[in-house]
Write an enzyme that holds these catalytic residues in place. Structure first.
Site, PDB file in Angstrom:
ATOM      1  N   ARG A 142      18.369 -17.417  51.123  1.00  0.00           N
ATOM      2  CA  ARG A 142      18.471 -16.905  49.913  1.00  0.00           C
ATOM      3  C   ARG A 142      18.889 -18.812  48.829  1.00  0.00           C
ATOM      4  NH1 ARG A 142      15.947 -14.222  52.327  1.00  0.00           N
ATOM      5  NH2 ARG A 142      15.905 -12.039  52.167  1.00  0.00           N
ATOM      6  N   CYS A 163      16.795  -7.760  46.005  1.00  0.00           N
ATOM      7  CA  CYS A 163      18.038  -7.179  45.491  1.00  0.00           C
ATOM      8  C   CYS A 163      18.420  -7.639  44.423  1.00  0.00           C
ATOM      9  CB  CYS A 163      18.584  -7.152  46.886  1.00  0.00           C
ATOM     10  SG  CYS A 163      17.977  -6.309  47.936  1.00  0.00           S
TER      11      CYS A 163
HETATM   12  C1  LIG Z   1      10.238  -5.395  43.933  1.00  0.00           C
HETATM   13  C2  LIG Z   1      10.602  -6.329  44.186  1.00  0.00           C
HETATM   14  C3  LIG Z   1      10.832  -6.989  46.047  1.00  0.00           C
HETATM   15  C4  LIG Z   1      11.448  -8.154  46.461  1.00  0.00           C
HETATM   16  N1  LIG Z   1      12.281  -8.195  47.578  1.00  0.00           N
HETATM   17  C5  LIG Z   1      12.413  -9.250  48.270  1.00  0.00           C
HETATM   18  C6  LIG Z   1      12.229  -9.323  49.584  1.00  0.00           C
HETATM   19  O1  LIG Z   1      12.055  -9.010  50.245  1.00  0.00           O
HETATM   20  N2  LIG Z   1      12.687 -10.379  49.749  1.00  0.00           N
HETATM   21  C7  LIG Z   1      12.991 -11.819  49.335  1.00  0.00           C
HETATM   22  O2  LIG Z   1      13.275 -13.389  49.319  1.00  0.00           O
HETATM   23  N3  LIG Z   1      12.821 -11.762  47.773  1.00  0.00           N
HETATM   24  C8  LIG Z   1      12.329 -10.126  47.237  1.00  0.00           C
HETATM   25  N4  LIG Z   1      11.938 -10.487  45.749  1.00  0.00           N
HETATM   26  C9  LIG Z   1      12.712 -11.617  44.886  1.00  0.00           C
HETATM   27  C10 LIG Z   1      12.017 -11.943  44.361  1.00  0.00           C
HETATM   28  O3  LIG Z   1      10.408 -11.306  44.636  1.00  0.00           O
HETATM   29  C11 LIG Z   1      11.569 -13.706  45.355  1.00  0.00           C
HETATM   30  O4  LIG Z   1      12.797 -13.916  44.920  1.00  0.00           O
HETATM   31  C12 LIG Z   1      10.429 -14.565  45.093  1.00  0.00           C
HETATM   32  O5  LIG Z   1      10.299 -15.149  45.923  1.00  0.00           O
HETATM   33  C13 LIG Z   1      10.589 -15.328  43.917  1.00  0.00           C
HETATM   34  O6  LIG Z   1       9.451 -16.042  43.010  1.00  0.00           O
HETATM   35  P1  LIG Z   1       9.021 -16.210  41.931  1.00  0.00           P
HETATM   36  O7  LIG Z   1       7.944 -17.146  41.438  1.00  0.00           O
HETATM   37  O8  LIG Z   1       8.788 -14.662  41.118  1.00  0.00           O
HETATM   38  O9  LIG Z   1      10.127 -16.892  41.276  1.00  0.00           O
HETATM   39  P2  LIG Z   1      10.864 -16.401  40.032  1.00  0.00           P
HETATM   40  O10 LIG Z   1      11.963 -15.652  39.475  1.00  0.00           O
HETATM   41  O11 LIG Z   1      10.181 -17.089  39.096  1.00  0.00           O
HETATM   42  O12 LIG Z   1      12.068 -17.592  40.032  1.00  0.00           O
HETATM   43  C14 LIG Z   1      13.410 -17.833  40.300  1.00  0.00           C
HETATM   44  C15 LIG Z   1      13.624 -18.975  40.883  1.00  0.00           C
HETATM   45  O13 LIG Z   1      13.006 -20.107  41.355  1.00  0.00           O
HETATM   46  C16 LIG Z   1      12.720 -20.816  41.033  1.00  0.00           C
HETATM   47  N5  LIG Z   1      11.326 -21.182  40.627  1.00  0.00           N
HETATM   48  C17 LIG Z   1      10.505 -21.024  40.786  1.00  0.00           C
HETATM   49  N6  LIG Z   1       9.034 -21.075  40.972  1.00  0.00           N
HETATM   50  C18 LIG Z   1       9.052 -22.607  41.318  1.00  0.00           C
HETATM   51  C19 LIG Z   1       8.730 -24.084  41.457  1.00  0.00           C
HETATM   52  N7  LIG Z   1       7.574 -23.950  41.112  1.00  0.00           N
HETATM   53  N8  LIG Z   1       9.913 -25.224  41.707  1.00  0.00           N
HETATM   54  C20 LIG Z   1      11.676 -25.058  41.467  1.00  0.00           C
HETATM   55  N9  LIG Z   1      10.820 -24.103  41.253  1.00  0.00           N
HETATM   56  C21 LIG Z   1      10.778 -22.445  40.720  1.00  0.00           C
HETATM   57  C22 LIG Z   1      13.453 -20.903  39.274  1.00  0.00           C
HETATM   58  O14 LIG Z   1      13.594 -21.788  37.877  1.00  0.00           O
HETATM   59  C23 LIG Z   1      14.272 -19.851  39.699  1.00  0.00           C
HETATM   60  O15 LIG Z   1      15.449 -20.784  39.566  1.00  0.00           O
HETATM   61  C24 LIG Z   1      11.832  -9.151  45.346  1.00  0.00           C
HETATM   62  C25 LIG Z   1      11.444  -9.035  44.239  1.00  0.00           C
HETATM   63  C26 LIG Z   1      11.048  -7.503  43.415  1.00  0.00           C
HETATM   64  C27 LIG Z   1      10.949  -7.462  41.636  1.00  0.00           C
END
Ligand SMILES: Cc1cc2nc3c(=O)[nH]c(=O)nc-3n(C[C@H](O)[C@H](O)[C@H](O)COP(=O)(O)OP(=O)(O)OC[C@H]3O[C@@H](n4cnc5c(N)ncnc54)[C@H](O)[C@@H]3O)c2cc1C
Length: 290
Positions: A165, A214
């Site tokens: 992460r 998480c």
């Molecule tokens: C039900 C559920 C289950 C999940 N299971 C997992 C799992 O099994 N494993 C896991 O790793 N995560 C899990 N997650 C967490 C999440 O889905 C991941 O971390 C996911 O990769 C975040 O992506 P996002 O586009 O939603 O990022 P965001 O939540 O929008 O942003 C997260 C971070 O990434 C940065 N960011 C986003 N897009 C960009 C970009 N294009 N350029 C630069 N920075 C950027 C943001 O500034 C922020 O710092 C889960 C979440 C939920 C709700």
């Protein structure tokens, strides 16, 4: 924060940027928590350097929003604007074993990562992973806006370090697209992998509720969820912010939780784990609360 400089506003359309005034982040995040700010939607990558220069020179701070599935956003009027990539068509191009994916694309295709919500940009930033897989393993190259150089560049996978992460991208770099090199596998095996991972998620996670996955990272050799569970904290709450009954490391918004409720609950659980196990849990969820 509201963008009110007419010169800045009039420059946006030519840069391929759509301005959405007063967007509620509670509607753009999976936790359903977060105040209001202006949202800038990027429709063409080439406009990004000029946009970010314009924001800087006008003293407008910004944050990058992906799918909002790993964020805890503060309440009320937020002191920065949000920049988000609009999703292009097509967002995935397949060539043999290579998948060229736009950073705004929704994630799919790798068995363990099926069910991880969010965009590919967010997955790259977080090095999203599950069930022994992480996206970093498959990254061949990343197209990104490099804040230090103030331009769009391409990095090879071996120039980026992907850890649990955590990645070596600078905090203000913006991921725009990625080429993934995926191993060939028999179709049946892939399908079987997806089924198993989906089943594991369904049986252990509160998928019908608002969460950000998480809350804490697992410390080396231990499980944050198990420690929280052993302390009997499943179901404990501050207002509508609640430790899930299904998975102790998932904290849910059971109604109209505020960021303040969620932060208080996270602080309480953190302190109880520290007092009982001597372990300082680190957040996995990204806090946009200051
Ligand atoms: C039900 C559920 C289950 C999940 N299971 C997992 C799992 O099994 N494993 C896991 O790793 N995560 C899990 N997650 C967490 C999440 O889905 C991941 O971390 C996911 O990769 C975040 O992506 P996002 O586009 O939603 O990022 P965001 O939540 O929008 O942003 C997260 C971070 O990434 C940065 N960011 C986003 N897009 C960009 C970009 N294009 N350029 C630069 N920075 C950027 C943001 O500034 C922020 O710092 C889960 C979440 C939920 C709700």
């Amino acid at each position: 924060m509201r963008i009110d400089n007419p010169k800045l506003i009039s420059a946006l359309p030519d840069l391929g940027i759509e301005l959405r005034n007063g967007s509620a982040l509670s509607e753009l995040t999976s936790l359903g928590i977060g105040g209001t700010t202006d949202l800038l939607r990027i429709k063409k990558h080439e406009g990004i350097p000029d946009l970010l220069n314009l924001l800087d020179s006008n003293g407008v701070p910004h944050r990058f929003l992906g799918g909002g599935s790993n964020l805890l956003v503060g309440d009320g009027e937020l002191p920065w604007v949000v920049v988000q990539l609009a999703r292009p068509e097509p967002d995935v191009v397949l060539e043999g074993n290579l998948a060229r994916v736009d950073a705004a694309a929704d994630l799919g295709g790798m068995e363990g990562l099926i069910g991880v919500p969010g965009t590919v940009g967010g997955a790259l930033r977080m090095n999203a992973g599950a069930y022994g897989m992480q996206i970093g393993t498959y990254v061949r190259e990343v197209k990104l806006y490099r804040a230090a150089a103030r331009k769009i560049e391409i990095l090879r996978g071996d120039q980026i370090s992907f850890e649990y992460r955590h990645t070596s991208f600078a905090p203000d770099d913006m991921m725009l697209a990625v080429t993934l090199e995926l191993p060939s596998k028999p179709f049946k095996e892939i399908l079987q992998g997806i089924r198993i991972c989906n089943e594991k998620r369904r049986s252990s996670q509160p998928l019908g509720q608002k969460s950000a996955g998480c809350i804490f990272k697992n410390p080396p050799g231990a499980s944050a969820g198990r420690m929280i569970d052993e302390l009997g904290l499943k179901g404990s709450n501050v207002g509508d912010a609640r430790v899930s009954d299904r998975h102790a490391n998932f904290f849910v918004n059971a109604g109209t939780a505020s960021a303040k409720d969620m932060l208080t609950l996270i602080g309480q659980v953190h302190e109880k784990v520290r007092a009982s196990f001597g372990v300082e849990l680190e957040n996995e969820v990204v806090f946009w609360t200051v």
